[in-house]
Scaffold this motif. Sequence first.
Motif, PDB file in Angstrom:
ATOM      1  N   TRP A 158       0.825  -1.216   0.000  1.00  0.00           N
ATOM      2  CA  TRP A 158       0.000   0.000   0.000  1.00  0.00           C
ATOM      3  C   TRP A 158       0.853   1.258   0.000  1.00  0.00           C
ATOM      4  CZ3 TRP A 158      -1.433  -2.253   5.148  1.00  0.00           C
ATOM      5  CH2 TRP A 158      -0.976  -1.503   6.238  1.00  0.00           C
ATOM      6  N   THR A 171      -8.564   4.174   5.139  1.00  0.00           N
ATOM      7  CA  THR A 171      -7.493   4.617   4.257  1.00  0.00           C
ATOM      8  C   THR A 171      -6.235   3.791   4.505  1.00  0.00           C
ATOM      9  OG1 THR A 171      -6.814   6.328   5.837  1.00  0.00           O
ATOM     10  CG2 THR A 171      -8.349   6.990   4.096  1.00  0.00           C
ATOM     11  N   ASP A 208      -2.360   4.524   3.378  1.00  0.00           N
ATOM     12  CA  ASP A 208      -1.508   5.477   2.671  1.00  0.00           C
ATOM     13  C   ASP A 208      -0.162   5.574   3.372  1.00  0.00           C
ATOM     14  OD1 ASP A 208      -1.847   7.250   4.881  1.00  0.00           O
ATOM     15  OD2 ASP A 208      -3.655   8.081   3.973  1.00  0.00           O
ATOM     16  N   ASP A 225       0.617   4.120  -2.705  1.00  0.00           N
ATOM     17  CA  ASP A 225       0.420   5.501  -2.279  1.00  0.00           C
ATOM     18  C   ASP A 225       1.466   6.414  -2.917  1.00  0.00           C
ATOM     19  OD1 ASP A 225      -1.003   7.356  -0.214  1.00  0.00           O
ATOM     20  OD2 ASP A 225       1.130   7.728   0.084  1.00  0.00           O
ATOM     21  N   ASN A 256      -3.990  12.853   0.585  1.00  0.00           N
ATOM     22  CA  ASN A 256      -5.079  13.332   1.433  1.00  0.00           C
ATOM     23  C   ASN A 256      -5.129  14.857   1.453  1.00  0.00           C
ATOM     24  OD1 ASN A 256      -4.288  10.609   2.177  1.00  0.00           O
ATOM     25  ND2 ASN A 256      -5.816  10.744   3.777  1.00  0.00           N
TER      26      ASN A 256
END
Length: 222
Positions: A9, A207, A209, A13, A48
Amino acid sequence: MTDPTPADWQRLDRWFADTLVGHDDALEQAVHDQAAAGMPAIEVAPVNGKFLHLLARIAGARRVLEIGTLGGYSTIWLARAVPEGGRVVTIEAEPANAAVARASIDRAGVGEKVDIRVGRAEHVLPTLEGEAPFDLVFIDADKESNTLYLDWAARLGRPGTVVVVDNVGRAGCVADESDESPQIDGTRRGLRMLASDPRFDATALQTLDAKGWDGVALAMVV
């Protein structure tokens, strides 16, 4: 499809950030200066930050309230979203943090749009009563006070005001009812308030990230 690992991830990201956000000297310097001042690396991830920026633009926000300035990273994203004549009011409890944020915000060229109020949010928020309502409220401060901040978001907003609450996943701990630690309990109480308080209509998303496994709540004042 296999379950994602942290390496998976984080790689995705970084790819999202490189592809959709890119590099930005002012934002990256803000993070650098925040770290140099000894502040924790708890600013929002780049993707974000852009998400907040786009939400503010989609909402047509002219007045934004941010609770929790830290080093000014998310403040810069929000200030770039409001039009000329718009305003971001951001609240920071620590004067030293506010000074670092002020320098970064000014260097980014959005200083004229940003009003930093120094003090504990519980004391600063009542001073905002009587001003024009806020179009978007971003809550990213101590989680123990989330219900207090949500109450003020409704009181200082208007029907249609967008409310964003960061860090609501807490690595899955919010769903563990046996975890009664203050930050988890505060986050959980805030989410339950969003579910039960008739002033809000809300949802939340997990989420994955650069900051790990967490979540964000998105609400509208009704």
